[in-house]
Design a protein around this motif. Structure first.
Motif, PDB file in Angstrom:
ATOM      1  N   SER A  39       2.619 -11.468  -2.343  1.00  0.00           N
ATOM      2  CA  SER A  39       1.641 -11.452  -1.685  1.00  0.00           C
ATOM      3  C   SER A  39       1.542 -10.375  -1.085  1.00  0.00           C
ATOM      4  N   ALA A  40       0.085 -10.593  -0.794  1.00  0.00           N
ATOM      5  CA  ALA A  40      -0.689  -9.164  -0.347  1.00  0.00           C
ATOM      6  C   ALA A  40      -0.759  -9.195   0.895  1.00  0.00           C
ATOM      7  N   ASN A  58      -3.411 -20.703  11.080  1.00  0.00           N
ATOM      8  CA  ASN A  58      -3.000 -21.814  10.609  1.00  0.00           C
ATOM      9  C   ASN A  58      -3.303 -21.889   9.064  1.00  0.00           C
ATOM     10  N   ILE A  59      -3.422 -20.901   8.407  1.00  0.00           N
ATOM     11  CA  ILE A  59      -4.668 -20.195   6.971  1.00  0.00           C
ATOM     12  C   ILE A  59      -3.465 -20.206   6.089  1.00  0.00           C
ATOM     13  N   SER A  60      -2.621 -20.751   4.703  1.00  0.00           N
ATOM     14  CA  SER A  60      -2.487 -20.143   4.551  1.00  0.00           C
ATOM     15  C   SER A  60      -2.654 -19.021   3.749  1.00  0.00           C
ATOM     16  N   PRO A  61      -1.523 -17.539   2.893  1.00  0.00           N
ATOM     17  CA  PRO A  61      -1.790 -16.921   2.853  1.00  0.00           C
ATOM     18  C   PRO A  61      -1.916 -16.576   1.749  1.00  0.00           C
ATOM     19  N   PRO A  62      -2.105 -15.240   1.411  1.00  0.00           N
ATOM     20  CA  PRO A  62      -2.487 -15.472  -0.347  1.00  0.00           C
ATOM     21  C   PRO A  62      -1.454 -15.490  -1.279  1.00  0.00           C
ATOM     22  N   LEU A  63      -0.927 -15.938  -1.822  1.00  0.00           N
ATOM     23  CA  LEU A  63      -0.108 -15.140  -3.166  1.00  0.00           C
ATOM     24  C   LEU A  63      -0.611 -15.334  -4.650  1.00  0.00           C
ATOM     25  N   GLU A  64       0.438 -14.448  -4.926  1.00  0.00           N
ATOM     26  CA  GLU A  64       0.042 -14.375  -6.569  1.00  0.00           C
ATOM     27  C   GLU A  64       1.138 -14.129  -7.763  1.00  0.00           C
ATOM     28  N   TRP A  65       0.836 -13.829  -8.547  1.00  0.00           N
ATOM     29  CA  TRP A  65       2.216 -14.324  -9.192  1.00  0.00           C
ATOM     30  C   TRP A  65       1.891 -14.341 -11.301  1.00  0.00           C
ATOM     31  N   THR A 102      -2.872 -17.660 -10.851  1.00  0.00           N
ATOM     32  CA  THR A 102      -2.283 -16.687 -11.299  1.00  0.00           C
ATOM     33  C   THR A 102      -2.181 -16.414  -9.727  1.00  0.00           C
ATOM     34  N   GLY A 103      -2.609 -17.212  -9.193  1.00  0.00           N
ATOM     35  CA  GLY A 103      -2.848 -17.165  -7.499  1.00  0.00           C
ATOM     36  C   GLY A 103      -3.354 -18.307  -6.784  1.00  0.00           C
ATOM     37  N   VAL A 104      -3.141 -18.241  -5.353  1.00  0.00           N
ATOM     38  CA  VAL A 104      -3.943 -18.673  -4.479  1.00  0.00           C
ATOM     39  C   VAL A 104      -4.871 -18.343  -3.969  1.00  0.00           C
ATOM     40  N   ASP A 105      -5.735 -18.185  -3.256  1.00  0.00           N
ATOM     41  CA  ASP A 105      -6.323 -17.105  -2.172  1.00  0.00           C
ATOM     42  C   ASP A 105      -5.726 -17.469  -0.505  1.00  0.00           C
ATOM     43  N   THR A 106      -6.209 -16.797   0.515  1.00  0.00           N
ATOM     44  CA  THR A 106      -5.830 -17.437   1.590  1.00  0.00           C
ATOM     45  C   THR A 106      -6.725 -18.070   1.657  1.00  0.00           C
TER      46      THR A 106
END
Length: 181
Positions: A39-40, A58-65, A102-106
């Motif tokens: 995560s960034a 209460n927002i989801s964090p960014p993740l990349e994989w 390849t990931g999810v944004d904030t």
């Protein structure tokens, strides 16, 4: 009346699950090939910023994989707190993520993703909210590559998602963030 300096609810267990092989080294968490998950917003075993907390924005964090194996038909994502006073508490359950993602944004998910219900009873992400005064809780973000479409409907319960994953995980990635109040 309770302690005015504490959030309502039962007092936590102060991390009695730490080192529990059923949590830290569960078969689902270690089966298959490793996926690199990052995560960034935070790094492995560092604090998750306040904005992602339930009482923050209460927002989801960014993740990349990276490292999703060939033959993956779907990706699923869970975020769980094994240190919660009531036992493992699910903050996020997402299925239907395309294998080429390849990931999810904030605060966002890839098109076609299916949000499940979390243990707050809400759809989608509900951020960290451990009892005030507890040692920082651990939040396990786990990404699963699976060998078949799970076909989960929106609002699926965390237990239903875990049951659908059983026997179909080909690779996993884990990122652990910390949060305390």
């Amino acid at each position: 009346m309770g302690d005015p300096d504490r959030a309502a609810g039962p007092r936590g267990t102060r991390g009695t699950s730490r080192g529990d092989p059923d949590i830290d080294e569960s078969p689902a968490a270690t089966s298959g090939s490793p996926i690199e998950l990052r995560s960034a917003a935070f790094h492995e075993h560092t604090l998750i910023p306040e904005r992602y907390a339930y009482d923050g924005e209460n927002i989801s964090p960014p993740l990349e994989w990276g490292g999703i194996p060939d033959g993956t038909r779907e990706i699923a994502l869970l975020c769980e707190d094994p240190d919660a006073p009531t036992g493992t508490f699910t903050h996020w359950a997402v299925t239907g993520i395309a294998p080429d993602a390849t990931g999810v944004d904030t605060g966002a998910l890839p098109a076609g993703s299916v949000v499940g219900r979390n243990d707050f009873g809400e759809l989608g992400w509900s951020g960290p909210r451990p009892p005030v005064g507890d040692e920082a809780h651990r939040y396990f973000f786990r990404l699963y590559a699976v060998d078949r479409p799970l076909g989960m409907p929106e609002g699926s319960e965390p237990g239903e998602v875990r049951a659908a994953l059983t026997g179909h995980i080909t690779a996993t990635g884990t990122l652990v963030g910390l949060f305390g109040r």
